[in-house]
Structures are given as C-alpha cells and as structure tokens.
Write a protein that holds these residues in place. Structure first.
Motif, mmCIF file in Angstrom:
data_model
loop_
_atom_site.group_PDB
_atom_site.id
_atom_site.type_symbol
_atom_site.label_atom_id
_atom_site.label_comp_id
_atom_site.label_asym_id
_atom_site.label_seq_id
_atom_site.Cartn_x
_atom_site.Cartn_y
_atom_site.Cartn_z
ATOM 1 N N THR A 150 -7.409 -86.133 10.111
ATOM 2 C CA THR A 150 -6.622 -85.246 9.254
ATOM 3 C C THR A 150 -6.143 -83.977 9.953
ATOM 4 O O THR A 150 -5.182 -83.357 9.504
ATOM 5 C CB THR A 150 -7.448 -84.846 8.022
ATOM 6 O OG1 THR A 150 -8.661 -84.199 8.449
ATOM 7 C CG2 THR A 150 -7.798 -86.068 7.184
ATOM 8 N N VAL A 151 -6.832 -83.582 11.027
ATOM 9 C CA VAL A 151 -6.467 -82.363 11.765
ATOM 10 C C VAL A 151 -5.903 -82.771 13.124
ATOM 11 O O VAL A 151 -6.519 -83.577 13.830
ATOM 12 C CB VAL A 151 -7.697 -81.442 11.956
ATOM 13 C CG1 VAL A 151 -7.312 -80.196 12.734
ATOM 14 C CG2 VAL A 151 -8.283 -81.063 10.606
ATOM 15 N N PRO A 152 -4.741 -82.265 13.524
ATOM 16 C CA PRO A 152 -4.166 -82.629 14.825
ATOM 17 C C PRO A 152 -5.136 -82.351 15.965
ATOM 18 O O PRO A 152 -5.800 -81.311 15.998
ATOM 19 C CB PRO A 152 -2.926 -81.738 14.932
ATOM 20 C CG PRO A 152 -2.564 -81.421 13.525
ATOM 21 C CD PRO A 152 -3.864 -81.337 12.780
ATOM 22 N N LEU A 153 -5.212 -83.313 16.899
ATOM 23 C CA LEU A 153 -6.093 -83.199 18.055
ATOM 24 C C LEU A 153 -5.253 -83.017 19.312
ATOM 25 O O LEU A 153 -4.393 -83.853 19.635
ATOM 26 C CB LEU A 153 -6.967 -84.445 18.190
ATOM 27 C CG LEU A 153 -7.825 -84.552 19.463
ATOM 28 C CD1 LEU A 153 -8.845 -83.420 19.530
ATOM 29 C CD2 LEU A 153 -8.521 -85.912 19.533
ATOM 30 N N VAL A 154 -5.499 -81.926 20.031
ATOM 31 C CA VAL A 154 -4.852 -81.654 21.317
ATOM 32 C C VAL A 154 -5.868 -81.936 22.411
ATOM 33 O O VAL A 154 -6.959 -81.365 22.408
ATOM 34 C CB VAL A 154 -4.368 -80.194 21.408
ATOM 35 C CG1 VAL A 154 -3.816 -79.906 22.805
ATOM 36 C CG2 VAL A 154 -3.313 -79.916 20.356
ATOM 37 N N SER A 155 -5.519 -82.825 23.336
ATOM 38 C CA SER A 155 -6.401 -83.143 24.467
ATOM 39 C C SER A 155 -5.819 -82.531 25.733
ATOM 40 O O SER A 155 -4.634 -82.696 26.024
ATOM 41 C CB SER A 155 -6.532 -84.658 24.626
ATOM 42 O OG SER A 155 -7.414 -84.974 25.685
ATOM 43 N N HIS A 156 -6.658 -81.822 26.484
ATOM 44 C CA HIS A 156 -6.209 -81.096 27.680
ATOM 45 C C HIS A 156 -7.202 -81.372 28.815
ATOM 46 O O HIS A 156 -8.010 -80.524 29.182
ATOM 47 C CB HIS A 156 -6.144 -79.604 27.368
ATOM 48 C CG HIS A 156 -5.499 -78.773 28.433
ATOM 49 N ND1 HIS A 156 -5.092 -77.470 28.225
ATOM 50 C CD2 HIS A 156 -5.176 -79.039 29.730
ATOM 51 C CE1 HIS A 156 -4.567 -76.981 29.334
ATOM 52 N NE2 HIS A 156 -4.623 -77.906 30.261
ATOM 53 N N PHE A 198 -10.785 -79.510 25.518
ATOM 54 C CA PHE A 198 -10.466 -79.098 26.886
ATOM 55 C C PHE A 198 -11.393 -79.739 27.905
ATOM 56 O O PHE A 198 -12.580 -79.926 27.653
ATOM 57 C CB PHE A 198 -10.553 -77.569 27.011
ATOM 58 C CG PHE A 198 -10.378 -77.065 28.414
ATOM 59 C CD1 PHE A 198 -9.162 -77.207 29.068
ATOM 60 C CD2 PHE A 198 -11.426 -76.490 29.106
ATOM 61 C CE1 PHE A 198 -9.001 -76.772 30.375
ATOM 62 C CE2 PHE A 198 -11.272 -76.045 30.410
ATOM 63 C CZ PHE A 198 -10.054 -76.190 31.045
ATOM 64 N N SER A 199 -10.842 -80.071 29.044
ATOM 65 C CA SER A 199 -11.541 -80.523 30.245
ATOM 66 C C SER A 199 -11.819 -82.020 30.273
ATOM 67 O O SER A 199 -11.504 -82.691 31.248
ATOM 68 C CB SER A 199 -12.841 -79.739 30.474
ATOM 69 O OG SER A 199 -13.447 -80.128 31.687
ATOM 70 N N SER A 200 -12.409 -82.566 29.220
ATOM 71 C CA SER A 200 -12.776 -83.983 29.212
ATOM 72 C C SER A 200 -12.006 -84.736 28.139
ATOM 73 O O SER A 200 -11.704 -84.190 27.075
ATOM 74 C CB SER A 200 -14.277 -84.142 28.987
ATOM 75 O OG SER A 200 -14.638 -85.508 28.942
ATOM 76 N N ILE A 201 -11.685 -85.992 28.418
ATOM 77 C CA ILE A 201 -10.962 -86.805 27.440
ATOM 78 C C ILE A 201 -11.856 -87.211 26.288
ATOM 79 O O ILE A 201 -11.448 -87.196 25.131
ATOM 80 C CB ILE A 201 -10.362 -88.049 28.126
ATOM 81 C CG1 ILE A 201 -9.226 -87.631 29.061
ATOM 82 C CG2 ILE A 201 -9.863 -89.063 27.093
ATOM 83 C CD1 ILE A 201 -8.662 -88.743 29.905
#
Length: 389
Positions: free
Chosen positions: A131-137, A116-119
């Motif tokens: 291996t683990v899905p990454l959600v960027s917000h 969250f917050s920063s790319i």
C-alpha cells in the motif's frame, strides 16, 4: 525546499562518517532532511553513535533494533563466520523492526518506504509494501558479485581456504534468488550508475521504466583543504579491498608492464581484504622495484594519500559506483577506471580515462598518458578534476 514534506520510513545500515555505504547514507539523510522531509530511520543494530550533522536534526528520528553482534564470539572467530553471522543477526533484528514500522505508520502514515544499500530487507512489512510506495536504492547486487566469484574461481582457489569460497558461493547464490524476487516489490529503483542499472535490469528482469540514475554524493568539503604535494617518482594510487572483482591481479600485471616499459612511476596499493574474500596472496607477485602494498589505513588518512598521488587507478571488473573515484577527483587527482566503474560515467575524459576491464596494455598506456598530462599542466588538471567532482 520540497513542494511538500514527505514522511519517509528509512531502512538500511546505520550512518557514519567513514566513507562507503554508511557515509553515503549520512549524506542522503542530511540532504533529504534539509529539504524539509521527515524521516524515521530503522536500523537493525542495537545502537551506535550518530554523526553530529544528523543527531541534532529535528526532521530525523532514530529507531534501533536488537542486533548485538560483536567480534571474538563463537560466531565471529572466522571471516566467513563473521560474514554469515552478521547477515543472520541483521536479518533477525530487521524482522523485529517490522512491528515498530507498522505502529508508527498507523499513528501517522508514511508516504514512502526508502530501502537503502541492500535490495533485500526483512524489515519491510509485507502489508505496507502493498500500500505504501517502496523506493529501493542499492549499492550493489548479489548477482554481480556471484558472476565475478565464478569468473575468478582460479584466483580464489589460489587464496585458501577452499571452504570460504564454497560457503560464499552458496550464500551469494541464495541471495541472488532472493533479491530477484524481492526487487520486484519496488515502485522505483534508484541506481547509482547506468552501468549498474543495466546489470540489474538484465540480471533481475526489473522494468527499465521504473529506474532512475542518481550518482552517489561526495563530500567536497572533506577534500577542499588538501594541499597537493605529489611525490617523486609520481605515484599511481590504488585504494580498495584486496578482494574479488577489484582487479587485484590486473593491478599486479600493470605494475609489471610499467616496469617492463621502464616507466618512472610508483604503484601504491592501500586497503585490506573483505570478510568474505581475501586476495592478499596475489600481491606476492608485485614487483618491488616499482610497487608497494601499505595495508589498510584509517578513513581520515585517505585525503593525505590522495594529496601525494598523481593518478588514482580503479581496475575493477564490477563496480556499481566506486566512491574512491569521486573522492580522488574532489582532491584534484585525475583517475583511470574501467568501463565497469560507474563513477567515471559522464566525467570529462581529460581527467578520467576509461579502459576495458582486464586490459593490461591499455591500462598501462592510459597511466603513461595521464602522467604526461599531469606533468604538463598540473594546476589546470587539478582544477578540472575538482570541477568534475
């Protein structure tokens, strides 16, 4: 409730109740936990008070880093030093958090990483990101900030020192390159507005099909008890940083244009400079006949400012969202924003006028027209604004 509980590793700044990214983070964590998801939060700072509505939630745990950055040290005696030093301290602490994240994942695997917050975040373990899905917000992107830094170089050079501009230009250039590389790791990019999404897709080449637009939340309860008491003459409120991309020079020009048109209105500017950009000198051109700058105020005073205002103006050249827009609507105050302000997307145009960035004449006309609507139907307009929020 969710169909199943997700186990989430949350990376980002520590939550707070003072608005901005920290306040949005609190709302998102509270909402996700309320839907039954289990969240391990990893913050680079060495520890700070947690908002009450999060502290007692059994679905959220808090893990702290080692960053003990503070003011009045050798690295924070100047604004640029504080800006650069703060980034470095957070980066070092974030790298150290990787071990905690990996160990917790081994004990009980995460369903996703939520950044969250920063790319860019050094806390993301490269092995898990594969291996683990990454959600960027993200709440902003450095390429957008850099574009405005370059476009506003003449304004920046009016506001010394020169070394600050050069240093920030270099930092934003490096961050833009890093973000363009790191954003490609994300499986899903949550964008806080479609205009912001368009910028990221264009600037960083991120696939449009892996994006979704979700506007930032606004806490309606914070503004529900406001008793509207607009001042006379009517006040156009401007809330935000006195810094690059915020359209400070446009606000000054609009004030002078309204004075030239003999419009009975008062421009009230609230806010202060950022660590890395200070446009305070531009406010010396404000016409005192119809304008005032009141400086920074505490977050708790914002509802009172909105209660006394007729219209809120957001003149930004680049604004991924603009939480002040959402807060103004929640307070029953109609808004005027540029087409670059994400928060006015989809809002009924009876309470949210859209103008081109930098168009002084169009902005002044929009203010006149909105003030007439307020004068004609104040209660109806306030009700519609709150409904839109």
């Amino acid at each position: 409730m969710a169909t199943r509980s997700l186990r989430i590793a949350w990376l980002g700044p520590a939550p707070g109740e003072d608005g901005g990214a920290a306040g949005v983070g609190t709302d998102l964590l509270h909402g996700l936990a309320g839907r039954g998801h289990r969240i391990d939060c990893f913050f680079p700072s060495a520890g700070q008070p947690i908002p009450d509505r999060l502290a007692g939630n059994d679905n959220i745990t808090f893990n702290w880093g080692t960053s003990q950055w503070s003011w009045n040290r050798w690295y924070s005696r100047t604004r640029v030093g504080a800006f650069a030093g703060g980034m470095f301290a957070r980066a070092v602490a974030s790298v150290r958090l990787r071990r905690q994240i990996v160990e917790r994942h081994r004990a009980e695997p995460y369903d996703l990483l939520y950044q969250f917050s920063s790319i860019e975040s050094p806390a993301v373990p490269p092995s898990l990101a594969r291996t683990v899905p990454l959600v960027s917000h993200p709440e902003t992107h450095s390429a957008g900030e850099l574009r405005r830094l370059i476009a506003e170089r003449r304004l920046a050079l009016r506001c010394p020192p020169l070394y600050r501009y050069a240093a920030v230009l270099a930092i934003m250039s490096v961050r833009s390159v890093v973000q363009r590389a790191q954003i490609r790791r994300a499986n899903l990019l949550i964008c806080i507005s479609s205009v912001f999404r368009d910028h990221i897709v264009h600037d960083y080449g991120f696939p449009l099909g892996r994006t979704v637009v979700v506007p930032n939340p606004v806490r309606l309860a914070r503004f529900a008890s406001i008793d509207r008491d607009p001042s006379e003459p009517p006040t156009v409120l401007v809330v935000g940083r006195i810094a690059v991309r915020k359209g400070v020079e446009v606000v000054v020009a609009v004030a002078r244009e309204l004075l030239r048109r003999d419009v009975n209105v008062r421009i009230r500017i609230v806010g202060g400079p950022s660590l890395w950009s200070d446009y305070m000198k531009l406010l010396e051109d404000l016409p005192p006949e119809n304008s005032e700058y009141v400086g920074s105020i505490a977050s708790g005073e914002i509802p009172g400012e909105l209660a006394a205002s007729a219209v809120l103006l957001q003149a930004s050249w680049y604004e991924p969202f603009g939480l002040t827009i959402a807060e103004a609507l929640a307070a029953g105050v109609p808004v005027i924003g540029t087409s670059e302000v994400g928060a006015i997307e989809g809002v009924d145009r009876s309470v949210a006028a859209e103008v081109p960035p930098g168009d002084v004449g169009a902005t002044a006309t929009a203010i006149v027209e909105m003030l007439e609507r307020v004068r004609t139907d104040p209660e109806g307009l306030a009700t519609r604004a709150r409904a839109e929020a």
